[in-house]
Design a protein around this motif. Structure first.
Motif, PDB file in Angstrom:
ATOM      1  N   GLN A  50       7.320  16.405   3.672  1.00 17.55           N
ATOM      2  CA  GLN A  50       5.886  16.459   3.956  1.00 17.55           C
ATOM      3  C   GLN A  50       5.139  15.449   3.076  1.00 17.55           C
ATOM      4  OE1 GLN A  50       4.446  17.987   6.550  1.00 17.55           O
ATOM      5  NE2 GLN A  50       2.642  16.838   5.898  1.00 17.55           N
ATOM      6  N   GLN A  51       5.604  15.329   1.818  1.00 15.38           N
ATOM      7  CA  GLN A  51       4.958  14.381   0.904  1.00 15.38           C
ATOM      8  C   GLN A  51       5.064  12.955   1.432  1.00 15.38           C
ATOM      9  OE1 GLN A  51       6.874  14.985  -2.852  1.00 15.38           O
ATOM     10  NE2 GLN A  51       5.487  16.629  -3.475  1.00 15.38           N
ATOM     11  N   VAL A  52       6.242  12.618   1.919  1.00 19.90           N
ATOM     12  CA  VAL A  52       6.463  11.242   2.371  1.00 19.90           C
ATOM     13  C   VAL A  52       5.528  10.904   3.529  1.00 19.90           C
ATOM     14  CG1 VAL A  52       8.143   9.726   3.525  1.00 19.90           C
ATOM     15  CG2 VAL A  52       8.826  11.030   1.516  1.00 19.90           C
ATOM     16  N   LEU A  53       5.418  11.828   4.467  1.00 19.70           N
ATOM     17  CA  LEU A  53       4.509  11.599   5.598  1.00 19.70           C
ATOM     18  C   LEU A  53       3.076  11.416   5.090  1.00 19.70           C
ATOM     19  CD1 LEU A  53       4.373  11.365   8.666  1.00 19.70           C
ATOM     20  CD2 LEU A  53       4.010  13.834   8.779  1.00 19.70           C
ATOM     21  N   ASP A  54       2.694  12.242   4.118  1.00 18.94           N
ATOM     22  CA  ASP A  54       1.343  12.131   3.558  1.00 18.94           C
ATOM     23  C   ASP A  54       1.133  10.799   2.842  1.00 18.94           C
ATOM     24  OD1 ASP A  54       0.673  14.570   4.537  1.00 18.94           O
ATOM     25  OD2 ASP A  54       1.028  15.672   2.662  1.00 18.94           O
ATOM     26  N   TYR A  55       2.119  10.395   2.076  1.00 17.82           N
ATOM     27  CA  TYR A  55       1.995   9.120   1.347  1.00 17.82           C
ATOM     28  C   TYR A  55       1.773   7.961   2.315  1.00 17.82           C
ATOM     29  CZ  TYR A  55       3.799  11.269  -2.977  1.00 17.82           C
ATOM     30  OH  TYR A  55       3.979  12.032  -4.080  1.00 17.82           O
ATOM     31  N   VAL A  56       2.583   7.939   3.361  1.00 18.34           N
ATOM     32  CA  VAL A  56       2.486   6.826   4.316  1.00 18.34           C
ATOM     33  C   VAL A  56       1.130   6.864   5.023  1.00 18.34           C
ATOM     34  CG1 VAL A  56       3.473   5.775   6.392  1.00 18.34           C
ATOM     35  CG2 VAL A  56       4.987   6.693   4.630  1.00 18.34           C
ATOM     36  N   ARG A  57       0.746   8.072   5.424  1.00 15.71           N
ATOM     37  CA  ARG A  57      -0.542   8.230   6.107  1.00 15.71           C
ATOM     38  C   ARG A  57      -1.697   7.762   5.199  1.00 15.71           C
ATOM     39  NH1 ARG A  57      -0.806  13.219   9.660  1.00 15.71           N
ATOM     40  NH2 ARG A  57       0.414  14.128   7.987  1.00 15.71           N
ATOM     41  N   ALA A  86       0.839  -1.203   0.000  1.00 13.68           N
ATOM     42  CA  ALA A  86       0.000   0.000   0.000  1.00 13.68           C
ATOM     43  C   ALA A  86       0.878   1.259   0.000  1.00 13.68           C
ATOM     44  CB  ALA A  86      -0.911  -0.002   1.225  1.00 13.68           C
ATOM     45  N   ILE A  87       1.955   1.230   0.754  1.00 16.51           N
ATOM     46  CA  ILE A  87       2.864   2.386   0.786  1.00 16.51           C
ATOM     47  C   ILE A  87       3.512   2.568  -0.590  1.00 16.51           C
ATOM     48  CG2 ILE A  87       5.000   3.293   1.803  1.00 16.51           C
ATOM     49  CD1 ILE A  87       4.185   1.785   4.413  1.00 16.51           C
ATOM     50  N   ARG A  88       3.923   1.462  -1.188  1.00 14.98           N
ATOM     51  CA  ARG A  88       4.532   1.532  -2.528  1.00 14.98           C
ATOM     52  C   ARG A  88       3.544   2.105  -3.546  1.00 14.98           C
ATOM     53  NH1 ARG A  88       9.308   0.482  -3.949  1.00 14.98           N
ATOM     54  NH2 ARG A  88      10.697  -0.551  -2.470  1.00 14.98           N
ATOM     55  N   ALA A  89       2.281   1.683  -3.432  1.00 12.60           N
ATOM     56  CA  ALA A  89       1.273   2.181  -4.373  1.00 12.60           C
ATOM     57  C   ALA A  89       1.137   3.696  -4.236  1.00 12.60           C
ATOM     58  CB  ALA A  89      -0.057   1.494  -4.112  1.00 12.60           C
ATOM     59  N   ALA A  90       1.178   4.189  -2.998  1.00 13.35           N
ATOM     60  CA  ALA A  90       1.077   5.641  -2.788  1.00 13.35           C
ATOM     61  C   ALA A  90       2.272   6.368  -3.385  1.00 13.35           C
ATOM     62  CB  ALA A  90       0.971   5.929  -1.293  1.00 13.35           C
ATOM     63  N   PHE A  91       3.448   5.798  -3.235  1.00 15.35           N
ATOM     64  CA  PHE A  91       4.662   6.427  -3.768  1.00 15.35           C
ATOM     65  C   PHE A  91       4.724   6.373  -5.293  1.00 15.35           C
ATOM     66  CE2 PHE A  91       6.516   6.550   0.444  1.00 15.35           C
ATOM     67  CZ  PHE A  91       7.448   7.560   0.367  1.00 15.35           C
ATOM     68  N   SER A  92       4.036   5.387  -5.881  1.00 13.63           N
ATOM     69  CA  SER A  92       4.165   5.214  -7.328  1.00 13.63           C
ATOM     70  C   SER A  92       3.652   6.431  -8.103  1.00 13.63           C
ATOM     71  CB  SER A  92       3.428   3.953  -7.780  1.00 13.63           C
ATOM     72  OG  SER A  92       2.043   4.127  -7.585  1.00 13.63           O
ATOM     73  N   GLU A  93       2.824   7.234  -7.471  1.00  9.76           N
ATOM     74  CA  GLU A  93       2.282   8.436  -8.114  1.00  9.76           C
ATOM     75  C   GLU A  93       3.246   9.620  -8.013  1.00  9.76           C
ATOM     76  OE1 GLU A  93      -1.272   8.447  -9.118  1.00  9.76           O
ATOM     77  OE2 GLU A  93      -0.869   6.297  -8.932  1.00  9.76           O
ATOM     78  N   SER A  94       4.265   9.477  -7.191  1.00 15.19           N
ATOM     79  CA  SER A  94       5.098  10.644  -6.883  1.00 15.19           C
ATOM     80  C   SER A  94       6.005  11.067  -8.031  1.00 15.19           C
ATOM     81  CB  SER A  94       5.971  10.333  -5.653  1.00 15.19           C
ATOM     82  OG  SER A  94       6.882  11.393  -5.460  1.00 15.19           O
ATOM     83  N   PRO A  95       5.938  12.347  -8.411  1.00 18.73           N
ATOM     84  CA  PRO A  95       6.861  12.831  -9.438  1.00 18.73           C
ATOM     85  C   PRO A  95       8.203  13.282  -8.847  1.00 18.73           C
ATOM     86  CG  PRO A  95       5.277  14.539  -8.899  1.00 18.73           C
ATOM     87  CD  PRO A  95       4.985  13.379  -7.992  1.00 18.73           C
ATOM     88  N   THR A  96       8.275  13.370  -7.531  1.00 18.71           N
ATOM     89  CA  THR A  96       9.468  13.957  -6.914  1.00 18.71           C
ATOM     90  C   THR A  96      10.339  12.965  -6.138  1.00 18.71           C
ATOM     91  OG1 THR A  96       8.069  14.525  -5.056  1.00 18.71           O
ATOM     92  CG2 THR A  96       8.529  16.287  -6.622  1.00 18.71           C
ATOM     93  N   SER A  97       9.777  11.806  -5.810  1.00 15.68           N
ATOM     94  CA  SER A  97      10.580  10.867  -5.017  1.00 15.68           C
ATOM     95  C   SER A  97      10.345   9.425  -5.463  1.00 15.68           C
ATOM     96  CB  SER A  97      10.250  11.007  -3.532  1.00 15.68           C
ATOM     97  OG  SER A  97       8.877  10.785  -3.323  1.00 15.68           O
ATOM     98  N   GLN A  98      11.370   8.619  -5.277  1.00 19.06           N
ATOM     99  CA  GLN A  98      11.256   7.198  -5.613  1.00 19.06           C
ATOM    100  C   GLN A  98      11.543   6.387  -4.353  1.00 19.06           C
ATOM    101  OE1 GLN A  98      13.392   5.082  -9.091  1.00 19.06           O
ATOM    102  NE2 GLN A  98      14.683   4.704  -7.301  1.00 19.06           N
ATOM    103  N   LEU A  99      10.636   5.500  -4.022  1.00 17.61           N
ATOM    104  CA  LEU A  99      10.825   4.682  -2.821  1.00 17.61           C
ATOM    105  C   LEU A  99      11.758   3.516  -3.149  1.00 17.61           C
ATOM    106  CD1 LEU A  99      10.008   4.114   0.133  1.00 17.61           C
ATOM    107  CD2 LEU A  99       8.077   2.797  -0.744  1.00 17.61           C
ATOM    108  N   ASN A 100      12.908   3.480  -2.484  1.00 15.86           N
ATOM    109  CA  ASN A 100      13.868   2.398  -2.723  1.00 15.86           C
ATOM    110  C   ASN A 100      13.647   1.216  -1.785  1.00 15.86           C
ATOM    111  OD1 ASN A 100      15.074   3.950  -4.684  1.00 15.86           O
ATOM    112  ND2 ASN A 100      16.565   4.835  -3.257  1.00 15.86           N
TER     113      ASN A 100
END
Lengths: 191, 180
Positions: A149-156, A100-114
């Motif tokens: 701030q984005q990362v906290l939002d994605y996880v939340r 679920a966290i990965r799915a949220a990050f997949s939309e991000s234009p600014t960060s890539q979850l490693n």
């Protein structure tokens, strides 16, 4: 190993074959010729080895390995949680939350979850306090202030539809292209 | 495979994602198999060791500290598996201990200089490589064929960078002599 007329040996040239020629080699025709000869001969064999690995069907072999690996399930930590929708006590695996966290990050234009890890930090059941480790690379035109701030939002946003939670701590590790940590920040959220 | 892609796949694999691990297997198996072959005379043995290395890697991913070092971690694991197998087989053709490996006389029939090779007549360049002592073969395969740095090859083979450099030089010299 033979000695060249200039006094250097084949070994001297071989030891630095992967490095640029030094001043002596640049000015010495024997060393230059020896370097070229060694590169040609080794290059020829290397090329052959690259082009022909005997008795090999890469896809079939990889499939065989994957078949074997499928027999060994990865260890997955299971958590007792409260379903966010129904309020019922359920069990979820770390991988479900991570997906679920990965799915949220997949939309991000600014960060890539490693890499990410999630753990409950309280001892009560159902668990309500969580710590999430997020290792991310950020786009060149972004900044730490923007993505924290984005990362906290994605996880939340990722975990809220799945589980009820009270406290969320995100350890954000910003990495370079090779996965080396550049900066670490701790973010906190409450529900 | 690009380092960035590798890092991401290793991360996902560590999270327990079998699909990501499958991508790693597909991408890295040819090179790993080639490296394992430096320990054995048969491809069959090399493939068994390759398979075991992947299974052990899958089971031990939690012990990997640096994702960026995955490839050297995997190769070191494969090396240990290969050496264990050789130790178990006292009658194997290859010698076991690294230090002994370096001193191992190569069978006459396989001495690089004895392999009569002419350009255009090489049916199997592996014959030349197989004629090298295992330690030299490892250095050549890791650096010259697989593009590892001296540092990475040193980590995999558990020796210093200068030892890798020396071994590679000797391997290249033997190859040149076999070709000329």
């Amino acid at each position: 190993m033979k000695t060249l007329p200039c006094g250097r040996t084949t070994e001297d040239v071989l030891l630095n074959l992967d490095e640029p020629a030094d001043l002596h080699e640049l000015q010495c025709r024997w060393c230059h010729a020896e370097r070229q000869r060694l590169k040609d001969q080794n290059g020829f064999i290397t090329q052959l080895l690259h082009s022909s690995t005997p008795e090999h069907q890469p896809e079939a072999f990889s499939q065989r390995i994957l078949g074997k690996i499928a027999e060994y399930s990865p260890f997955q930590r299971m958590w007792d949680v409260q379903d966010a929708g129904t309020g019922l006590a359920i069990r979820v695996s770390s991988l479900e939350l991570i997906k679920a966290i990965r799915a949220a990050f997949s939309e991000s234009p600014t960060s890539q979850l490693n890499y990410t890890e999630i753990k409950a930090t309280d001892t009560q059941i159902p668990h309500l306090n969580w710590r999430v480790q997020c290792h991310v690379s950020m786009a060149g035109d972004s900044s730490v202030q923007v993505i924290e701030q984005q990362v906290l939002d994605y996880v939340r946003c990722a975990i809220s539809p799945l589980i009820s939670w009270r406290e969320l701590v995100v350890n954000l590790v910003i990495e370079d292209l090779h996965g080396e940590a550049i900066e670490s920040i701790t973010l906190r959220g409450e529900n | 495979m690009e380092p960035t892609r590798l890092t991401v796949l290793v991360g996902r694999s560590m999270e327990g994602d079998p699909e990501a691990f499958g991508e790693l297997v597909t991408a890295l198996t040819p090179g790993l198999r080639q490296y394992c072959k430096t320990f054995f005379s048969s491809w069959h043995d090399a493939e068994d060791a390759t398979q075991d290395a992947w299974i052990r890697a899958w089971q031990s991913l939690g012990s990997l500290r640096e994702r960026a070092a995955f490839k050297t971690w995997l190769y070191r694991m494969a090396r240990n598996i290969c050496l264990d197998r050789i130790r178990q087989r006292a009658n194997d053709q290859q010698t076991v201990d690294d230090e002994v490996l370096e001193q191992t006389p190569v069978p006459d029939r396989e001495l690089p200089e004895n392999v009569a090779v002419q350009r255009g007549e090489i049916a199997d360049a592996w014959q030349i490589i197989n004629g090298l002592p295992s330690a030299l073969r490892q250095a050549f395969v890791l650096v010259a064929l697989q593009g590892m740095s001296y540092k990475e090859a040193a980590l995999v083979t558990n020796v210093s960078e200068s030892t890798v450099r020396g071994r590679l030089a000797r391997a290249r010299n033997a190859i040149s002599e076999a070709v000329s």
